[in-house]
Design a protein around this motif. Structure first.
Motif, PDB file in Angstrom:
ATOM      1  N   GLN A 178       0.774  -1.236  -0.156  1.00 19.58           N
ATOM      2  CA  GLN A 178      -0.019   0.097   0.016  1.00 19.58           C
ATOM      3  C   GLN A 178       0.881   1.227   0.214  1.00 19.58           C
ATOM      4  O   GLN A 178       0.315   2.347  -0.381  1.00 19.58           O
ATOM      5  CB  GLN A 178      -0.834  -0.111   1.166  1.00 19.58           C
ATOM      6  CG  GLN A 178      -1.963   1.206   1.216  1.00 19.58           C
ATOM      7  CD  GLN A 178      -2.947   1.207   0.370  1.00 19.58           C
ATOM      8  OE1 GLN A 178      -3.136   0.004  -0.414  1.00 19.58           O
ATOM      9  NE2 GLN A 178      -3.536   2.200   0.070  1.00 19.58           N
ATOM     10  N   TYR A 233       1.464  11.483   1.348  1.00 20.11           N
ATOM     11  CA  TYR A 233       1.041  10.259   1.598  1.00 20.11           C
ATOM     12  C   TYR A 233       0.701   9.799   2.823  1.00 20.11           C
ATOM     13  O   TYR A 233       0.513   8.642   3.210  1.00 20.11           O
ATOM     14  CB  TYR A 233       1.943   9.192   0.943  1.00 20.11           C
ATOM     15  CG  TYR A 233       1.811   9.388  -0.681  1.00 20.11           C
ATOM     16  CD1 TYR A 233       0.726   9.047  -1.391  1.00 20.11           C
ATOM     17  CD2 TYR A 233       3.214  10.085  -1.298  1.00 20.11           C
ATOM     18  CE1 TYR A 233       0.984   9.328  -2.936  1.00 20.11           C
ATOM     19  CE2 TYR A 233       3.164  10.128  -2.570  1.00 20.11           C
ATOM     20  CZ  TYR A 233       1.974   9.747  -3.544  1.00 20.11           C
ATOM     21  OH  TYR A 233       2.115   9.994  -4.784  1.00 20.11           O
ATOM     22  N   ALA A 259      -2.482  -2.674   4.192  1.00 18.31           N
ATOM     23  CA  ALA A 259      -3.818  -3.325   3.713  1.00 18.31           C
ATOM     24  C   ALA A 259      -3.679  -4.444   3.143  1.00 18.31           C
ATOM     25  O   ALA A 259      -4.690  -5.084   2.511  1.00 18.31           O
ATOM     26  CB  ALA A 259      -4.400  -2.125   2.688  1.00 18.31           C
ATOM     27  N   ARG A 323      -7.404   5.414   8.102  1.00 15.68           N
ATOM     28  CA  ARG A 323      -8.115   5.860   6.636  1.00 15.68           C
ATOM     29  C   ARG A 323      -7.502   7.431   6.733  1.00 15.68           C
ATOM     30  O   ARG A 323      -7.444   8.028   7.471  1.00 15.68           O
ATOM     31  CB  ARG A 323      -9.494   5.769   6.686  1.00 15.68           C
ATOM     32  CG  ARG A 323      -9.990   4.462   6.433  1.00 15.68           C
ATOM     33  CD  ARG A 323     -11.533   4.657   6.071  1.00 15.68           C
ATOM     34  NE  ARG A 323     -12.206   3.108   5.995  1.00 15.68           N
ATOM     35  CZ  ARG A 323     -12.930   2.771   7.072  1.00 15.68           C
ATOM     36  NH1 ARG A 323     -13.109   3.274   8.240  1.00 15.68           N
ATOM     37  NH2 ARG A 323     -13.560   1.630   6.896  1.00 15.68           N
ATOM     38  N   ARG A 324      -7.412   7.790   5.573  1.00 18.53           N
ATOM     39  CA  ARG A 324      -7.124   9.302   5.302  1.00 18.53           C
ATOM     40  C   ARG A 324      -7.608   9.577   3.760  1.00 18.53           C
ATOM     41  O   ARG A 324      -7.394   8.925   2.879  1.00 18.53           O
ATOM     42  CB  ARG A 324      -5.803   9.419   5.122  1.00 18.53           C
ATOM     43  CG  ARG A 324      -5.009  11.100   4.786  1.00 18.53           C
ATOM     44  CD  ARG A 324      -5.696  11.871   5.842  1.00 18.53           C
ATOM     45  NE  ARG A 324      -4.937  11.565   6.918  1.00 18.53           N
ATOM     46  CZ  ARG A 324      -5.298  12.617   8.161  1.00 18.53           C
ATOM     47  NH1 ARG A 324      -5.984  13.282   8.251  1.00 18.53           N
ATOM     48  NH2 ARG A 324      -4.572  12.040   9.406  1.00 18.53           N
ATOM     49  N   ASP A 325      -8.663  10.612   3.567  1.00 19.64           N
ATOM     50  CA  ASP A 325      -9.246  10.988   2.505  1.00 19.64           C
ATOM     51  C   ASP A 325      -9.778   9.800   1.872  1.00 19.64           C
ATOM     52  O   ASP A 325      -9.900   9.587   0.467  1.00 19.64           O
ATOM     53  CB  ASP A 325      -8.116  11.663   1.550  1.00 19.64           C
ATOM     54  CG  ASP A 325      -7.445  12.840   2.138  1.00 19.64           C
ATOM     55  OD1 ASP A 325      -8.058  13.593   2.913  1.00 19.64           O
ATOM     56  OD2 ASP A 325      -6.245  12.980   1.822  1.00 19.64           O
ATOM     57  N   GLY A 326     -10.412   9.001   2.778  1.00 20.21           N
ATOM     58  CA  GLY A 326     -11.365   8.120   2.166  1.00 20.21           C
ATOM     59  C   GLY A 326     -10.764   6.729   1.679  1.00 20.21           C
ATOM     60  O   GLY A 326     -11.227   5.916   1.158  1.00 20.21           O
ATOM     61  N   GLU A 327      -9.174   6.946   1.901  1.00 21.07           N
ATOM     62  CA  GLU A 327      -8.524   5.637   1.378  1.00 21.07           C
ATOM     63  C   GLU A 327      -8.232   4.893   2.825  1.00 21.07           C
ATOM     64  O   GLU A 327      -7.480   5.612   3.427  1.00 21.07           O
ATOM     65  CB  GLU A 327      -7.444   6.153   0.552  1.00 21.07           C
ATOM     66  CG  GLU A 327      -6.572   4.925  -0.008  1.00 21.07           C
ATOM     67  CD  GLU A 327      -5.483   5.416  -0.931  1.00 21.07           C
ATOM     68  OE1 GLU A 327      -4.629   4.528  -1.522  1.00 21.07           O
ATOM     69  OE2 GLU A 327      -5.379   6.744  -1.236  1.00 21.07           O
ATOM     70  N   THR A 328      -8.082   3.629   2.820  1.00 20.07           N
ATOM     71  CA  THR A 328      -7.482   2.921   3.838  1.00 20.07           C
ATOM     72  C   THR A 328      -6.087   2.191   3.459  1.00 20.07           C
ATOM     73  O   THR A 328      -5.886   1.779   2.846  1.00 20.07           O
ATOM     74  CB  THR A 328      -8.505   1.394   3.810  1.00 20.07           C
ATOM     75  OG1 THR A 328      -9.801   1.939   4.198  1.00 20.07           O
ATOM     76  CG2 THR A 328      -7.872   0.814   5.293  1.00 20.07           C
ATOM     77  N   TYR A 329      -5.262   2.878   4.431  1.00 21.40           N
ATOM     78  CA  TYR A 329      -3.920   2.418   4.496  1.00 21.40           C
ATOM     79  C   TYR A 329      -3.462   1.366   5.036  1.00 21.40           C
ATOM     80  O   TYR A 329      -2.445   0.776   4.753  1.00 21.40           O
ATOM     81  CB  TYR A 329      -2.954   3.771   4.746  1.00 21.40           C
ATOM     82  CG  TYR A 329      -2.945   4.833   3.650  1.00 21.40           C
ATOM     83  CD1 TYR A 329      -2.120   5.216   2.920  1.00 21.40           C
ATOM     84  CD2 TYR A 329      -4.145   5.954   3.705  1.00 21.40           C
ATOM     85  CE1 TYR A 329      -2.184   6.075   2.103  1.00 21.40           C
ATOM     86  CE2 TYR A 329      -4.149   6.932   2.785  1.00 21.40           C
ATOM     87  CZ  TYR A 329      -2.910   7.156   1.961  1.00 21.40           C
ATOM     88  OH  TYR A 329      -3.233   7.860   0.994  1.00 21.40           O
TER      89      TYR A 329
END
Length: 573
Positions: A178, A233, A259, A323-329
């Motif tokens: 990820q 990021y 992820a 999560r950050r900005d809708g993305e799961t890291y």
């Protein structure tokens, strides 16, 4: 002051501006409470690179020896501190910030400060042996012959830069899929200035043969790479901020997983479960934590068991997304030790089950005697026969004994309160005197004389009382109870009818009895009190064919001359 024009000057000033902007962005974008060692080291690295690039540009633009030499001395305020700042950033970023102790920071600072001081005073030509001007095309440059102190600083700088690069690159390669883009940025940021220094040191084309040292430019590129990786990021949200800011000091274990299910960080408390951090990082989470796959589908926490140095442990696992900005890291797996709570819960569950058993015993063992009393009372009122009154009295006595046993068992939560030295022989003698039955004989072996038990005095006497009464009540005639010593405990054996082998495990169950008037509570009370002391009890055969109860795990202590004597009249409650 005359100036000379060259594209290198513009490039250096632009590099200084880039590094300064990243220093300002890091300072303004990260709240004061989150400015950990990583952010502080990054800011210092950016500022030192900016000072180096800006003052080097001034040196190139100037034309006189005096101006160039003064600028050369000033640029080392940034250039000398940059390797130390670089190593500090690498240590903090890769989770080794605790190594930046005051002595370590002082050591990293001492060499740069000493070099800058020597450049201004230069005693015995320790920093610079000779300086002069040289012309390459239309560019006038400063040429220096380095002294031993400067050579030492160069060696120190290369060690710091190589060590920092190794830490950052190693950490990047351990990152999961990820964060591959971030890993590329980290590797580039670490290797660009190192590679450029190799070109400069070996005079290799195309960078090592030019008239200008491009190291400050490369450092500005490095700060840009790190800045994008850290703030664009959000690498600091996974590792190391997730561990260093939030979880490093937690008692609960924390495992940071990307992820793809790869472990990217482990806090100290989790190492007892998943192994040491260096070995666990980079491994599949399911390999180090077999229950991890259950967390992916579980709607609630997962309870698991582990063997520890003090016996079985209960661990509660939970998983939360990063999560950050809708993305799961990635994910944070919390590992909480709930051994105490779980044992208390199970004990409460067991106690509730025992209360249910009480209800069954009470409903059975009280309803029948009450019916008997009611029937005989009616007959007595009709006939006036004394025999019926005697039967009513006998049934009442039986109910009283049952209620006393039931009261004892209901107090098992208060079984043991305070340990003290209790002489075993005196405790047995007091029980015999209290029972005072002509059909009962208690024999104490010589090995018991002088034995002192660490126990709750009242509850310990209750154990002996119930065992002796049990032997008397199950015998059809006179019975002898022998009390003897075991290596780690003692036993009570009688010459009565004994206990069939098939029933020896059941005799300690609530409500179990082999005689009609029995309540089935006496031995249940014995077991609970014995286990509350940390001991264990077992029913077996006596040498004379009767029953034998062995209590082991007992702690014997030295006799206390000032111990209170056993009160034979003390009431067992």
């Amino acid at each position: 002051m005359p100036w000379q024009s060259t594209p290198y000057v513009l490039l250096l000033f632009l590099s200084a501006l880039v590094a300064s902007l990243w220093a300002g962005y890091a300072t303004l974008s990260v709240p004061a409470e989150r400015r950990d060692r990583t952010v502080l080291a990054f800011v210092v690295l950016c500022l030192s690179a900016a000072v180096w690039a800006a003052t080097y540009g001034i040196q190139l633009a100037s034309t006189t020896l005096e101006a160039k030499l003064f600028a050369h001395r000033l640029l080392h305020v940034g250039a000398a501190i940059t390797p130390s700042a670089w190593l500090a950033f690498a240590l903090a970023y890769t989770g080794r910030g605790e190594n930046l102790t005051p002595p370590v920071v002082a050591a990293l600072t001492a060499v740069p400060v000493a070099l800058v001081a020597l450049l201004f005073v230069n005693p015995y030509s320790l920093a610079l042996v000779d300086v002069g001007l040289a012309t390459t095309g239309s560019l006038t440059r400063l040429e220096t012959t380095l002294g031993p102190a400067y050579q030492f600083h160069l060696a120190f700088s290369y060690v710091a830069v190589i060590a920092g690069a190794a830490l950052v690159v190693g950490n990047a390669f351990r990152s999961g899929g990820q964060v591959k883009r971030q890993a590329v940025l980290l590797i580039c940021g670490a290797l660009i200035p190192l590679a450029l220094n190799v070109f400069e040191a070996l005079s290799l084309p195309p960078f090592g043969t030019g008239p200008v040292n491009l190291t400050p430019v490369s450092l500005s590129l490095s700060t840009a790479c790190f800045g994008v990786a850290m703030f664009r990021y959000r690498l600091l949200d996974l590792t190391p901020i997730a561990s260093r800011v939030v979880v490093s000091e937690m008692d609960d274990g924390v495992v940071v997983v990307d992820a793809d299910g790869t472990i990217v960080d482990v806090n100290p408390a989790a190492e007892a479960v998943v192994g040491e951090q260096q070995a666990a990082v980079g491994s599949a989470a399911s390999a180090r934590l077999p229950e991890y796959d259950r967390l992916e589908t579980a709607t609630d926490d997962v309870l698991v068991t582990r063997e520890g140095p003090d016996g079985g442990r209960f661990l509660r696992l939970s998983r939360s997304p990063l999560r950050r900005d809708g993305e799961t890291y990635g994910w944070v797996v919390l590992i909480g030790d709930v051994t105490t709570i779980e044992k208390q819960r199970r004990a409460l569950e067991e106690r509730n089950e025992r209360l249910d058993a009480f209800a069954g015993v009470v409903s059975h063992d009280l309803r029948n005697p009450l019916s008997v009393i009611s029937g005989y009372a009616e007959l007595a009122s009709e006939t006036g026969d004394p025999e019926y009154f005697e039967r009513i009295q006998s049934t009442t006595d039986r109910m009283t004994a049952f209620l006393e046993d039931l009261l004892q068992l209901s107090r098992q939560g208060e079984t043991v309160t305070e340990f003290e030295s209790v002489p075993l022989k005196e405790a047995v003698t007091s029980v015999e005197d209290d029972i005072a039955d002509g059909d009962l004989t208690v024999v104490v072996d010589d090995a018991v004389v002088g034995a002192v038990v660490s126990a709750d005095r009242v509850r310990f006497r209750q154990v002996l009382d119930n065992l002796v009464r049990n032997a008397r009540d199950h015998a059809d005639g006179p019975v002898t109870v022998t009390v003897g010593r075991l290596p780690d405990g003692f036993f009570l054996a009688d010459d009565g009818p004994g206990i069939p082998e098939s029933e020896r495990e059941s005799v300690f169950d609530v409500g179990f009895t082999t005689r009609e008037p029995g309540t089935g509570l006496g031995l249940a009370i014995v077991r609970d009190v014995v286990e509350a002391h940390g001991w264990s009890i077992e029913a077996t055969d006596g040498e004379d064919g009767g029953a034998r109860f062995e209590i082991v795990g007992v702690e014997f202590v030295e006799a206390d001359e000032h111990a209170d004597p056993i009160d034979a009249s003390s009431e067992v409650s």
